[in-house]
Design an enzyme around this catalytic site. Structure first.
Site, mmCIF file in Angstrom:
data_model
loop_
_atom_site.group_PDB
_atom_site.id
_atom_site.type_symbol
_atom_site.label_atom_id
_atom_site.label_comp_id
_atom_site.label_asym_id
_atom_site.label_seq_id
_atom_site.Cartn_x
_atom_site.Cartn_y
_atom_site.Cartn_z
ATOM 1 N N THR A 122 11.159 40.778 -82.271
ATOM 2 C CA THR A 122 10.601 40.089 -81.351
ATOM 3 C C THR A 122 11.355 39.020 -80.423
ATOM 4 O O THR A 122 12.680 38.774 -81.052
ATOM 5 C CB THR A 122 9.662 38.817 -81.942
ATOM 6 O OG1 THR A 122 10.640 37.871 -82.651
ATOM 7 C CG2 THR A 122 8.612 39.595 -82.852
ATOM 8 N N ASP A 123 11.173 38.864 -79.227
ATOM 9 C CA ASP A 123 11.802 37.643 -78.669
ATOM 10 C C ASP A 123 11.556 36.434 -79.423
ATOM 11 O O ASP A 123 10.678 36.195 -79.928
ATOM 12 C CB ASP A 123 11.499 37.475 -77.205
ATOM 13 C CG ASP A 123 12.481 37.002 -76.071
ATOM 14 O OD1 ASP A 123 13.382 36.314 -76.688
ATOM 15 O OD2 ASP A 123 12.471 37.233 -75.154
ATOM 16 N N TRP A 124 12.667 35.605 -79.261
ATOM 17 C CA TRP A 124 12.682 34.242 -79.931
ATOM 18 C C TRP A 124 11.473 33.448 -79.792
ATOM 19 O O TRP A 124 11.334 32.974 -78.706
ATOM 20 C CB TRP A 124 14.129 33.343 -79.851
ATOM 21 C CG TRP A 124 15.067 33.861 -80.749
ATOM 22 C CD1 TRP A 124 15.676 33.004 -81.530
ATOM 23 C CD2 TRP A 124 15.570 35.059 -80.863
ATOM 24 N NE1 TRP A 124 16.609 33.518 -82.214
ATOM 25 C CE2 TRP A 124 16.530 34.931 -81.962
ATOM 26 C CE3 TRP A 124 15.321 36.483 -80.598
ATOM 27 C CZ2 TRP A 124 17.391 35.766 -82.761
ATOM 28 C CZ3 TRP A 124 15.975 37.495 -81.079
ATOM 29 C CH2 TRP A 124 17.030 37.333 -81.991
ATOM 30 N N GLY A 125 10.524 33.439 -80.747
ATOM 31 C CA GLY A 125 9.345 32.713 -80.930
ATOM 32 C C GLY A 125 8.107 33.611 -80.069
ATOM 33 O O GLY A 125 7.170 33.012 -79.828
ATOM 34 N N GLY A 126 8.632 34.828 -80.248
ATOM 35 C CA GLY A 126 7.500 35.676 -79.433
ATOM 36 C C GLY A 126 6.439 36.328 -80.245
ATOM 37 O O GLY A 126 5.753 37.206 -79.774
#
Length: 806
Positions: free
Chosen positions: A228-232
């Protein structure tokens, strides 16, 4: 599965723990089984391994690393071999810094010139972007570490990127927005992919079964890891079912428990988890092997020189009236512009590199042979007007034979997390140019920015050199081109429109509150301008040289094309030959022509070289929405060889046998798309293209705010504390811009204003968990004291649980 025996030894809790990070940058480890943490670092154009601890969130300074030219810059080289060389040096530096996964390259399309992260992406063309990305990946992974192609997929704006719903038809998705990823997977063989923040046609990308399973795992046979993208991460179970292995950063075990409970309830089979664990273990173990060799520090000076070589080959000469360039020996040169003193060499956001060395123009004149009679800044870097600076610059300009005027966009204008307001160069820089023109018309402008800009002022400069964002050695590279030590060979990887209003997505960027509609379909960049016959400032693939090239003797076979290029000038140079293909049939709408191959060749003065560009599986294909697969239309095809998308030098035709698929469209119902004039497609026609109704694009102000609503929506929340918070955020942003702290103001927009509420939990490393967030949402929705009690209760519960674990 490769690691079936090892996985059989794991407890359910251990398997679940591997599915999210250990901290902000590392994966989880299982010491008893010999499974170590691996380190992930930003690095599209240089390693950004945070110098502070890995548990620290935010955009903190990285350890020193070579800052190479950005992807938007290197794409202008059109040299895949050069891209692979950049990748190799990035891989070597990753090894030196003990980084396992390099988070790059980024291959999202330049749908609109205002996207704030365009400097980090290669092109408006998926074929060029894909080929350059594959070369980077091969180079990076030659050292045993992993590349991580991003952001998958249809992430083409920064505004509301964590919540926006991208509405795009299937054919456009396949042909434009997924092709570069396809090439990165199939040809680059990337070991990891980063899912994007946005929704795609109603579903978050990391939960999108069509995207992740049907296409990525199914059609492309991808065996690697999805991160995932960070916090995604939105719904962790839905993400796991889609095959999104690694959630970053850590959630302090919260989502591990969600996975465990879902398996115990029978919502997800443990076999699904095992497959995800197996793919992640492969990433861990294969990248660990890179560190079995003796550790060697990289040669800082050598890497700096490579960065310079890459910048030199990526610089684009856009105007050279009267052959004012290269600068003739003995000319007295005045250097004007703040970017000459403090070079603009990279973008802003997660890709910021702490350079090992940094060249500045004023320090490099002696070796360039250019005679500088002085320097004046001429303008304030961040837009403040100063008549005094203009006057001093004009006094210097009067004494010079030639002016080197350094213009561009500042660091706060092109940044991750927000899009640009316009395509204009700041007004104070234009005022300076106008004033200098009145006293000395021998002006050579040097542009420093990572994206397309409007140039209504271009008639007032005789020379125009675009350095883009050339990395830590970019300033020296520009001087070598100005002096003639290097013959410019870069060509634009994106079109420069005359004005922003000419762009096909002008009316639908960045979309309405909840969604963005790609009504222009496949007609982005030159595909639109060439088809709709719209004049542009500089076409796709354009770039001048200090020599001239003539094309001849085109031969077309079923396997590809060959032709001759002759250097008819007096000096050696490199030429980028471009293969375009256009279908002569009108039964299926297509752009007038599309890039299907390219080659960059070095040719000595007076020499001729034979160039061969092969056809491949993408040369004649189109995606058929009736058969749901790639097809070939039987037709006559124009084969065009050009020096740019509009400068076509050689033309021939070839008849291609088709696959016999049914025609996918009713021509009468899609007049805009068959004409290629898509700037004003109405909703009814777009829905016919989509094959479904367009979703409501505005926020529902009648519903309570939830996890996926953004902080900006607090403006209409029921709770007074939420509305007050919204006004506070808006005021803070206004005030910081007012006092000149634009980077801090940008950070507010990126990390607060457009942040979904779930980001409070997903990006705080477990400091705030989802039950606590429930309490925050109670307060936001008008139940202040009830919500406050809930937050306090859940916080105490979390503290007690943490103490028990310890």
């Amino acid at each position: 599965m490769k690691y079936k025996e090892l996985i059989a030894k794991m407890t359910l809790e251990e398997k679940a723990s591997l599915m999210s990070g250990k901290d902000f940058w590392q994966t989880q480890n299982i010491e008893r089984l010999g499974i170590n943490s691996i380190f992930l670092a930003d690095g599209p154009h240089g390693i950004r391994k945070q110098a502070v601890g890995a548990d620290k969130p935010g955009l903190n300074a990285g350890e020193p690393a070579t800052c190479y030219p950005t992807a938007a810059t290197v794409a202008n080289s059109w040299n895949a071999e050069l891209g692979e060389k950049v990748g190799e040096y990035l891989g070597e530096e990753a090894i030196a810094q003990k980084v396992n996964v390099l988070l790059g390259p980024g291959v999202n399309m330049k749908r609109n010139p205002l996207c704030g992260r365009n400097f980090e992406y290669f092109s408006e063309d998926p074929y060029l972007a894909g080929k350059m990305a594959a070369s980077y990946i091969r180079g990076i992974q030659s050292y045993g570490v992993a590349a991580c192609v991003k952001h998958f997929a249809a992430n083409n704006q920064e505004e509301r990127r964590m919540s926006i719903d991208t509405i795009v038809d299937e054919r456009t998705l396949r042909e434009i927005y997924l092709t570069a990823f396809e090439i990165a997977v199939k040809e680059g063989k990337t070991k990891s992919i980063m899912s994007s923040y946005n929704k795609l046609n109603g579903t978050y990308t990391n939960e999108n079964l069509h995207l992740m399973q049907d296409i990525l795992r199914g059609e492309w046979d991808y065996k690697g890891t999805v991160i995932t993208d960070w916090g995604g991460s939105n719904d962790r179970i839905a993400g796991l079912l889609a095959g999104n292995e690694l959630e970053m950063p850590t959630t302090a075990g919260e989502t591990d428990q969600e996975i465990i409970q879902a398996i115990k309830r029978g919502e997800i089979k443990e076999d699904v988890l095992d497959e995800c664990v197996d793919r992640l273990l492969d990433l861990i173990f294969t990248t660990e092997k890179a560190y079995q060799r003796p550790h060697v520090e990289f040669n800082v000076e050598r890497h700096h020189r490579v960065s310079q070589k890459v910048a030199e080959e990526s610089i684009v000469l856009l105007k050279n009236e009267g052959n004012i360039l290269p600068l003739r020996f003995g000319k007295k040169v005045a250097v004007i512009g703040d970017f000459a003193k403090d070079a603009r060499y990279q973008g802003a956001g997660s890709s910021i590199v702490n350079p090992t060395i940094l060249d500045h123009t004023l320090d490099c004149f002696e070796e360039s042979g250019i005679v500088s009679i002085g320097y004046e800044p001429g303008f304030e870097r961040y837009g403040k007007k100063s008549q005094h600076k203009i006057d001093e610059a004009c006094e210097l300009a009067k004494k010079a034979d030639v002016i080197l005027l350094y213009l561009g966009l500042d660091e706060a204008t092109e940044a991750e997390g927000l899009d640009r307001d316009s395509m204009k160069i700041p007004e104070n820089q234009i005022q300076l140019l106008n004033a200098i023109y009145e006293v000395n018309q021998n002006i050579i402008a040097i542009l420093s920015c990572g994206s397309a800009v409007e140039m209504p002022w271009i008639g007032k400069v005789k020379g125009l050199l675009h350095g883009y964002l050339g990395g830590q050695a970019g300033a020296r590279a520009i001087l070598r081109v100005l002096s003639g030590d290097v013959n410019p060979s870069g060509k634009l990887a994106e079109t420069y429109p005359l004005r922003y209003e000419d762009t096909p997505s002008f009316r639908h960027f960045p979309g309405n509150e909840a969604s963005v509609e790609y009504r222009e379909g496949m007609y982005i960049g030159y595909r639109y301008y060439d088809t709709a016959d719209v004049n542009v400032l500089f076409p796709f693939g354009f770039g001048l040289s200090y020599t001239t090239f003539v094309y001849s003797d085109l031969e077309v076979t079923k396997d590809g094309v060959t032709f001759i290029i002759t250097n008819t000038g007096r000096i050696a140079g490199m030429e980028i030959a471009q293969l375009y293909v256009g279908c002569d049939s009108e039964d299926i709408f297509r752009p007038k022509k599309e890039l299907k191959g390219f080659d960059k060749v070095f040719i000595n003065a007076g020499e001729s070289k034979k160039v061969k560009i092969p056809f491949d599986d993408k040369t004649f294909r189109y995606y058929n929405i009736k058969t749901n697969k790639w097809e070939i239309e039987e037709a006559e095809y124009s084969v065009l060889i050009g020096a740019s998308s509009t400068d076509i030098r050689l033309v021939d035709r070839i008849h291609v046998e088709g696959t016999g698929a049914p025609l996918p469209y009713d021509k009468i119902k899609l007049p805009s798309y068959f004409a290629g004039k898509v700037t004003n497609v109405d909703e009814e026609e777009f829905e016919i293209l989509l094959g479904r109704k367009v979703p409501v694009s505005t926020w529902d102000r009648t519903k309570p705010l939830g996890y996926n609503d953004i902080i900006a929506q607090c403006q209409y929340a029921k709770g007074w504390v939420a509305r007050f918070t919204y006004r506070l955020v808006v005021f803070a942003h206004w005030y910081l811009r007012k006092v000149g702290k634009r980077s801090s103001a940008n950070l507010i927009m990126m990390s607060i204003y457009h942040m979904p509420f779930r980001g409070i939990a997903r990006l705080t490393g477990g400091v705030v968990n989802m039950p606590m967030l429930d309490g925050i949402l109670m307060m936001v929705n008008g139940h202040f004291f009830k919500g406050l009690r809930h937050v306090w209760k859940e916080r105490n519960k979390k503290v007690r649980f943490t103490k028990v674990k310890l």
